[in-house]
Design a protein around this motif. Structure first.
Motif, PDB file in Angstrom:
ATOM      1  N   PHE A  29       0.827  -1.214   0.000  1.00  0.00           N
ATOM      2  CA  PHE A  29       0.000   0.000   0.000  1.00  0.00           C
ATOM      3  C   PHE A  29       0.855   1.256   0.000  1.00  0.00           C
ATOM      4  O   PHE A  29       0.619   2.176  -0.779  1.00  0.00           O
ATOM      5  CB  PHE A  29      -0.926  -0.008   1.228  1.00  0.00           C
ATOM      6  CG  PHE A  29      -1.703   1.271   1.404  1.00  0.00           C
ATOM      7  CD1 PHE A  29      -2.870   1.493   0.683  1.00  0.00           C
ATOM      8  CD2 PHE A  29      -1.289   2.248   2.291  1.00  0.00           C
ATOM      9  CE1 PHE A  29      -3.594   2.669   0.837  1.00  0.00           C
ATOM     10  CE2 PHE A  29      -2.002   3.427   2.456  1.00  0.00           C
ATOM     11  CZ  PHE A  29      -3.162   3.639   1.727  1.00  0.00           C
ATOM     12  N   ASP A  30       1.860   1.313   0.864  1.00  0.00           N
ATOM     13  CA  ASP A  30       2.603   2.571   0.988  1.00  0.00           C
ATOM     14  C   ASP A  30       3.499   2.823  -0.217  1.00  0.00           C
ATOM     15  O   ASP A  30       3.991   3.926  -0.398  1.00  0.00           O
ATOM     16  CB  ASP A  30       3.361   2.648   2.311  1.00  0.00           C
ATOM     17  CG  ASP A  30       4.663   1.905   2.275  1.00  0.00           C
ATOM     18  OD1 ASP A  30       4.644   0.739   1.888  1.00  0.00           O
ATOM     19  OD2 ASP A  30       5.694   2.510   2.625  1.00  0.00           O
ATOM     20  N   GLU A  31       3.684   1.817  -1.064  1.00  0.00           N
ATOM     21  CA  GLU A  31       4.398   2.034  -2.322  1.00  0.00           C
ATOM     22  C   GLU A  31       3.438   2.521  -3.406  1.00  0.00           C
ATOM     23  O   GLU A  31       3.821   3.273  -4.299  1.00  0.00           O
ATOM     24  CB  GLU A  31       5.053   0.728  -2.788  1.00  0.00           C
ATOM     25  CG  GLU A  31       6.157   0.223  -1.883  1.00  0.00           C
ATOM     26  CD  GLU A  31       7.366   1.150  -1.908  1.00  0.00           C
ATOM     27  OE1 GLU A  31       7.682   1.668  -2.988  1.00  0.00           O
ATOM     28  OE2 GLU A  31       7.963   1.378  -0.843  1.00  0.00           O
ATOM     29  N   ARG A  32       2.193   2.046  -3.326  1.00  0.00           N
ATOM     30  CA  ARG A  32       1.207   2.412  -4.353  1.00  0.00           C
ATOM     31  C   ARG A  32       0.545   3.758  -4.076  1.00  0.00           C
ATOM     32  O   ARG A  32       0.057   4.417  -4.986  1.00  0.00           O
ATOM     33  CB  ARG A  32       0.108   1.343  -4.435  1.00  0.00           C
ATOM     34  CG  ARG A  32       0.539   0.049  -5.067  1.00  0.00           C
ATOM     35  CD  ARG A  32      -0.607  -0.948  -5.202  1.00  0.00           C
ATOM     36  NE  ARG A  32      -1.011  -1.508  -3.923  1.00  0.00           N
ATOM     37  CZ  ARG A  32      -2.109  -1.198  -3.274  1.00  0.00           C
ATOM     38  NH1 ARG A  32      -2.964  -0.361  -3.797  1.00  0.00           N
ATOM     39  NH2 ARG A  32      -2.373  -1.743  -2.103  1.00  0.00           N
ATOM     40  N   ALA A  33       0.467   4.125  -2.808  1.00  0.00           N
ATOM     41  CA  ALA A  33      -0.362   5.267  -2.421  1.00  0.00           C
ATOM     42  C   ALA A  33       0.268   6.598  -2.798  1.00  0.00           C
ATOM     43  O   ALA A  33       1.477   6.803  -2.645  1.00  0.00           O
ATOM     44  CB  ALA A  33      -0.625   5.228  -0.922  1.00  0.00           C
ATOM     45  N   ASP A  34      -0.582   7.518  -3.269  1.00  0.00           N
ATOM     46  CA  ASP A  34      -0.196   8.912  -3.400  1.00  0.00           C
ATOM     47  C   ASP A  34      -0.382   9.574  -2.040  1.00  0.00           C
ATOM     48  O   ASP A  34      -1.176   9.102  -1.208  1.00  0.00           O
ATOM     49  CB  ASP A  34      -1.062   9.613  -4.450  1.00  0.00           C
ATOM     50  CG  ASP A  34      -0.773   9.110  -5.856  1.00  0.00           C
ATOM     51  OD1 ASP A  34       0.403   8.843  -6.155  1.00  0.00           O
ATOM     52  OD2 ASP A  34      -1.726   8.965  -6.642  1.00  0.00           O
ATOM     53  N   VAL A  35       0.335  10.664  -1.845  1.00  0.00           N
ATOM     54  CA  VAL A  35       0.308  11.336  -0.543  1.00  0.00           C
ATOM     55  C   VAL A  35      -0.177  12.766  -0.709  1.00  0.00           C
ATOM     56  O   VAL A  35       0.323  13.501  -1.554  1.00  0.00           O
ATOM     57  CB  VAL A  35       1.714  11.323   0.098  1.00  0.00           C
ATOM     58  CG1 VAL A  35       1.690  12.046   1.445  1.00  0.00           C
ATOM     59  CG2 VAL A  35       2.205   9.895   0.265  1.00  0.00           C
ATOM     60  N   TYR A  36      -1.164  13.122   0.093  1.00  0.00           N
ATOM     61  CA  TYR A  36      -1.727  14.474   0.080  1.00  0.00           C
ATOM     62  C   TYR A  36      -1.456  15.107   1.448  1.00  0.00           C
ATOM     63  O   TYR A  36      -2.189  14.826   2.420  1.00  0.00           O
ATOM     64  CB  TYR A  36      -3.228  14.429  -0.204  1.00  0.00           C
ATOM     65  CG  TYR A  36      -3.560  13.852  -1.565  1.00  0.00           C
ATOM     66  CD1 TYR A  36      -3.719  14.697  -2.671  1.00  0.00           C
ATOM     67  CD2 TYR A  36      -3.681  12.485  -1.758  1.00  0.00           C
ATOM     68  CE1 TYR A  36      -3.992  14.179  -3.921  1.00  0.00           C
ATOM     69  CE2 TYR A  36      -3.956  11.954  -3.009  1.00  0.00           C
ATOM     70  CZ  TYR A  36      -4.114  12.812  -4.083  1.00  0.00           C
ATOM     71  OH  TYR A  36      -4.382  12.284  -5.323  1.00  0.00           O
ATOM     72  N   PRO A  37      -0.423  15.927   1.563  1.00  0.00           N
ATOM     73  CA  PRO A  37      -0.095  16.514   2.864  1.00  0.00           C
ATOM     74  C   PRO A  37      -1.121  17.573   3.273  1.00  0.00           C
ATOM     75  O   PRO A  37      -1.558  18.362   2.439  1.00  0.00           O
ATOM     76  CB  PRO A  37       1.271  17.168   2.641  1.00  0.00           C
ATOM     77  CG  PRO A  37       1.733  16.715   1.299  1.00  0.00           C
ATOM     78  CD  PRO A  37       0.518  16.344   0.517  1.00  0.00           C
ATOM     79  N   GLY A  38      -1.491  17.560   4.546  1.00  0.00           N
ATOM     80  CA  GLY A  38      -2.342  18.600   5.101  1.00  0.00           C
ATOM     81  C   GLY A  38      -1.701  19.121   6.368  1.00  0.00           C
ATOM     82  O   GLY A  38      -0.771  18.505   6.900  1.00  0.00           O
ATOM     83  N   PRO A  39      -2.171  20.254   6.881  1.00  0.00           N
ATOM     84  CA  PRO A  39      -1.545  20.845   8.062  1.00  0.00           C
ATOM     85  C   PRO A  39      -1.688  19.993   9.324  1.00  0.00           C
ATOM     86  O   PRO A  39      -0.777  19.965  10.157  1.00  0.00           O
ATOM     87  CB  PRO A  39      -2.277  22.180   8.207  1.00  0.00           C
ATOM     88  CG  PRO A  39      -3.537  22.030   7.416  1.00  0.00           C
ATOM     89  CD  PRO A  39      -3.247  21.074   6.324  1.00  0.00           C
ATOM     90  N   GLY A  40      -2.807  19.294   9.456  1.00  0.00           N
ATOM     91  CA  GLY A  40      -3.011  18.452  10.643  1.00  0.00           C
ATOM     92  C   GLY A  40      -2.790  16.985  10.363  1.00  0.00           C
ATOM     93  O   GLY A  40      -2.159  16.259  11.137  1.00  0.00           O
ATOM     94  N   VAL A  41      -3.331  16.531   9.237  1.00  0.00           N
ATOM     95  CA  VAL A  41      -3.175  15.127   8.838  1.00  0.00           C
ATOM     96  C   VAL A  41      -2.760  15.052   7.366  1.00  0.00           C
ATOM     97  O   VAL A  41      -3.059  15.946   6.574  1.00  0.00           O
ATOM     98  CB  VAL A  41      -4.484  14.312   9.031  1.00  0.00           C
ATOM     99  CG1 VAL A  41      -4.706  13.964  10.497  1.00  0.00           C
ATOM    100  CG2 VAL A  41      -5.695  15.038   8.436  1.00  0.00           C
TER     101      VAL A  41
END
Ligand code: FES
Length: 254
Positions: free
Chosen positions: A102-114
């Motif tokens: 999963f963590d290789e496939r997943a895109d990441v959307y940074p937010g200020p809290g989460v």
């Protein structure tokens, strides 16, 4: 549910603390059913709108069994159990899903809290949409504690395990503690039957004997039409799949 653009590809890995016992597992049979071991609770649950979000409402609980075989081809006459029809229809159950973690496939959307991890494996259950916005918008607004909580709720309720939040500052993974169970999802809003929602870190064994990455939540195809087997890709909506157990239209009227 489509994701917005511009994900960032740096991420912490999500962790899973499985609640399942060592006896509990799901084994995929070649071009045949899912064989469930370890007396895993089986229910039917309807995706139910409540205010501006959706919840799971239990419709029925099936008698407990140590081992049972759940139809994977979508054509059984004894739902949700396999009756051997997969043989007569020459069901093609080839497992085509990626085995990348999963963590290789997943895109990441940074937010200020989460920060949101999103692998795009969508079952069209729509728990990612809440009254204050969708999970991506809520992630962007997560400097606000209430909206941060809403964001985590939106990701945690996703049956596909597509969405996982981590705390942006501390790196803590927000993964709900779920008792080992399987729910046959019904979707009265769409008038269709949905996937098998597997909860509680139940190991999934391929027909080739290998074991999939352990996930706390995942959604298995039971209409037989997914192009990402064994996982649901929302094709049940496209083909109008109904399992014959509950009339989704009647369900909507309750
Ligand atoms: S998988 Fe056996 S009848 Fe569907």
């Amino acid at each position: 549910m489509p994701a917005p653009s511009a994900p960032v590809r740096t991420r912490p890995a999500p962790s899973v603390e499985p609640a399942a016992t060592p006896a509990q597992s799901i084994t995929i049979t070649a071009n045949g059913p899912y064989v469930v071991h370890g007396n895993v609770e089986l229910t039917e649950q309807a995706i139910t709108p409540v205010g501006g979000h959706r919840e799971y409402r239990t419709v029925r609980t099936f008698p407990s069994q140590d081992v049972y075989a759940l139809c994977r081809c979508g054509r059984t006459s004894t739902p949700p159990y396999c009756d051997g029809t997969h043989v007569s229809i020459s069901f093609d159950g080839e497992e085509t899903a990626s085995r990348e973690p999963f963590d290789e496939r997943a895109d990441v959307y940074p937010g200020p809290g989460v920060t949101l991890l999103d692998d795009n494996r969508c079952a069209f259950a729509r728990f990612c949409h809440r009254e204050d916005g969708d999970v991506w918008t809520l992630t962007e607004l997560s400097y606000d504690e209430r909206l941060k909580h809403e964001a985590v709720k939106a990701s945690s309720d996703c049956p596909a395990g597509r969405l996982v939040h981590v705390d942006t500052e501390e790196g803590t993974v927000y993964e709900p503690r779920l008792e080992p169970s399987i729910a046959l999802l019904e979707d009265p809003e769409e008038g269709v039957s949905g996937p098998l929602y597997v909860r509680g870190g139940i190991p999934l064994v391929s027909a080739d004997g290998s074991v999939y990455e352990l996930r706390n939540r995942y959604a298995l195809c039971r209409c037989g039409a997914s192009r990402n087997k064994p996982f649901c890709d929302a094709m049940h909506v496209t083909i109008g799949y109904r399992d014959g157990l509950t009339d989704p239209d009647a369900e909507e009227e309750k």
